[in-house]
Scaffold this motif. Structure first.
Motif, PDB file in Angstrom:
ATOM      1  N   LYS A 138      -4.710   0.240   8.210  1.00 50.45           N
ATOM      2  CA  LYS A 138      -3.464   0.718   7.014  1.00 50.45           C
ATOM      3  C   LYS A 138      -4.688   1.188   5.599  1.00 50.45           C
ATOM      4  N   TYR A 139      -5.385  -0.324   5.466  1.00 52.19           N
ATOM      5  CA  TYR A 139      -6.428   0.045   4.658  1.00 52.19           C
ATOM      6  C   TYR A 139      -7.184   0.413   4.659  1.00 52.19           C
ATOM      7  N   THR A 140      -8.041   0.604   5.761  1.00 54.11           N
ATOM      8  CA  THR A 140      -8.558   1.766   5.948  1.00 54.11           C
ATOM      9  C   THR A 140      -8.725   3.544   5.530  1.00 54.11           C
ATOM     10  N   ALA A 141      -7.174   3.356   6.204  1.00 57.70           N
ATOM     11  CA  ALA A 141      -6.341   5.058   5.619  1.00 57.70           C
ATOM     12  C   ALA A 141      -6.217   4.626   4.146  1.00 57.70           C
ATOM     13  N   LYS A 142      -6.260   3.510   3.042  1.00 56.96           N
ATOM     14  CA  LYS A 142      -6.294   3.996   1.931  1.00 56.96           C
ATOM     15  C   LYS A 142      -7.497   4.075   1.362  1.00 56.96           C
ATOM     16  N   ALA A 180      -7.323   8.662  10.039  1.00 55.01           N
ATOM     17  CA  ALA A 180      -6.777   7.105   9.393  1.00 55.01           C
ATOM     18  C   ALA A 180      -5.229   7.469   9.884  1.00 55.01           C
ATOM     19  N   LEU A 181      -4.827   8.205   9.009  1.00 53.02           N
ATOM     20  CA  LEU A 181      -3.233   8.002   8.173  1.00 53.02           C
ATOM     21  C   LEU A 181      -2.148   8.308  10.329  1.00 53.02           C
ATOM     22  N   VAL A 200       1.106  -1.303   0.317  1.00 46.13           N
ATOM     23  CA  VAL A 200      -0.343   0.249  -0.368  1.00 46.13           C
ATOM     24  C   VAL A 200       1.020   1.074   0.336  1.00 46.13           C
ATOM     25  N   THR A 201       1.226   2.118  -1.025  1.00 40.32           N
ATOM     26  CA  THR A 201       1.461   3.129  -0.998  1.00 40.32           C
ATOM     27  C   THR A 201       0.323   4.820  -1.288  1.00 40.32           C
TER      28      THR A 201
END
Length: 441
Positions: A419-423, A366-367, A236-237
């Protein structure tokens, strides 16, 4: 006994590894290509766009002339009586009269109060609106695709982490059995270790099942075989340098809902102008070529056969001076519809600004949570490693070891979720600002 227990597990792990490696790696780019090519919702939207394009063509504009052909034939059978000039009477029974006709007619509207012009412009804008609706479908589908794609990635990582947790629990069970055999621990430690192994096994089975279901969801979005096996890219970027002010500026020019509202406003404006044309006259050209033939076998007829043909043409003017108020009513309603569309546009502008600000706050939070969870993972990992060392030398109980293991595992799972929530939150920001299709995933 140790080799007997270890060999089946080694073989199972080996074949599991081969199965995993044999699965294709579905990259993000491939997922996007498959979705754009196969997704049924996108295909329907593209078909609707093609229909709108056909409607906006010159063939549907009213600017081309019309050409019609007519032909006919009829026959009459009658009985007649007549008296000639010399007084002689004649009678004819069953007299047949045959008539043939054919014509070609052309009509062309020179001027219709500009209604045709604005109707054509409205059709062109309808095409633009349909394209925006298709784009909205694509954007929504892309967000849906990556929501499911990253969910598959999260569950895949969770499966790996739960497998590692299960291995740790199995190793602890083996140690507890050896210690019990040599009298270094009680049977309670063995029972507790067996319960933890069963618990970790059940958790792993449940997550694997959820992962299979989620993969089917992803295959459904891409419209391919639901049972197709694959792995996903878990890297994830995040897009660097995002600013809320830039998102607001981008939304004013690229947000698809706002663009649709502007297009609807333009269509209603054309509707007012087209309706206003109903107050003006219509001027047109017409022309025709006709051929007629008549045959009569009556002895009383002066001509037994008659044939004629010729051209005709002219200019006509039609002015609907009063139609009972229908045009006036349509004009008034068109103006009200335009005002409603202006209000709708203002409402959409407010909604878009609110959505961006909400999405931005969600993204920033989220970040922050993701960064905090990464620190929690480091802390719980350090705590688990220390507890593991103490447990090996008998200075920590099995309960302390299990609690440290659970804390470490939960921290990892929570970090993955963050991590995926932020993305996904980032993608939501990009969608509402109209940039989701311009971003490399």
């Amino acid at each position: 006994m140790k080799c007997t227990r270890t060999l089946p597990f080694f073989l199972l792990s080996f074949f599991t590894l081969l199965t995993v490696r044999s699965q294709e790696l579905l990259s993000k780019e491939e997922a996007v290509d498959l979705t754009l090519s196969n997704n049924l919702g996108i295909e329907i939207a593209e078909n609707n766009t093609e229909i709108a394009e056909n409607n906006a063509s010159v063939l549907n504009s009213g600017y081309l002339p019309t050409l019609t052909g007519n032909a006919g034939f009829n026959i009459d059978r009658t009985s007649t009586e007549g008296q000639l000039a010399n007084g002689e009477e004649r009678q004819a029974d069953g007299v047949e009269t045959k008539r043939y006709n054919a014509s070609v007619n052309a009509n062309y509207v020179l001027f219709d109060g500009l209604g045709r012009l604005y109707n054509y412009k409205s059709l062109k804008e309808q095409q633009n609106l349909t394209e925006l609706q298709a784009r909205e479908t694509i954007e929504t589908t892309m967000l849906q695709l990556f929501t499911v794609y990253y969910e598959v990635a999260r569950l895949s990582e969770n499966v790996d982490n739960l497998e590692q947790a299960l291995e740790i629990s199995k190793d602890r069970l083996d140690r507890a059995r050896y210690q019990f055999e040599y009298g270094q621990s009680t049977g309670l430690d063995v029972l507790n270790a067996e319960v933890d192994v069963n618990t970790d096994s059940i958790n792993l089975i449940n997550v694997r099942q959820i992962l299979k279901n989620t993969k089917r969801d992803l295959n459904l979005i891409m419209n391919r075989n639901l049972e197709a096996e694959f792995q996903v890219d878990t890297l994830v970027t995040f897009v660097p340098g995002l600013l809320m002010e830039d998102m607001l500026n981008d939304a004013s020019e690229n947000n698809v809902n706002l663009l649709q509202a502007e297009s609807g406003e333009q269509i209603n404006e054309f509707g007012i102008k087209a309706t206003r044309g109903g107050f003006l006259p219509t001027v047109g050209l017409f022309g025709s070529y006709g051929w007629n033939r008549s045959e009569n076998n009556s002895p009383l007829a002066f001509l037994l056969q008659n044939t004629s043909s010729g051209l005709s043409g002219g200019v006509n003017l039609t002015w609907n001076l009063f139609d009972g108020g229908r045009t006036i009513t349509q004009f008034k309603n068109a103006k009200i519809a335009f005002k409603n569309q202006e209000l709708t546009k203002k409402q959409v502008e407010l909604n878009v600004e609110r959505d961006i600000r909400n999405a931005w706050e969600t993204y920033k939070n989220a970040l922050y949570i993701y960064e905090a969870q990464k620190k929690n993972v480091a802390t719980t990992r350090n705590n688990f490693n220390r507890t593991d060392e103490r447990f090996k030398f008998g200075r920590a109980t099995s309960l302390e070891f299990r609690q440290a293991q659970i804390n470490y595992l939960n921290a990892i799972l929570t970090k993955n979720q963050a991590k995926y929530t932020a993305k996904i939150a980032e993608l939501a920001v990009l969608q509402v600002s109209g940039q989701i299709l311009n971003t490399e995933f």
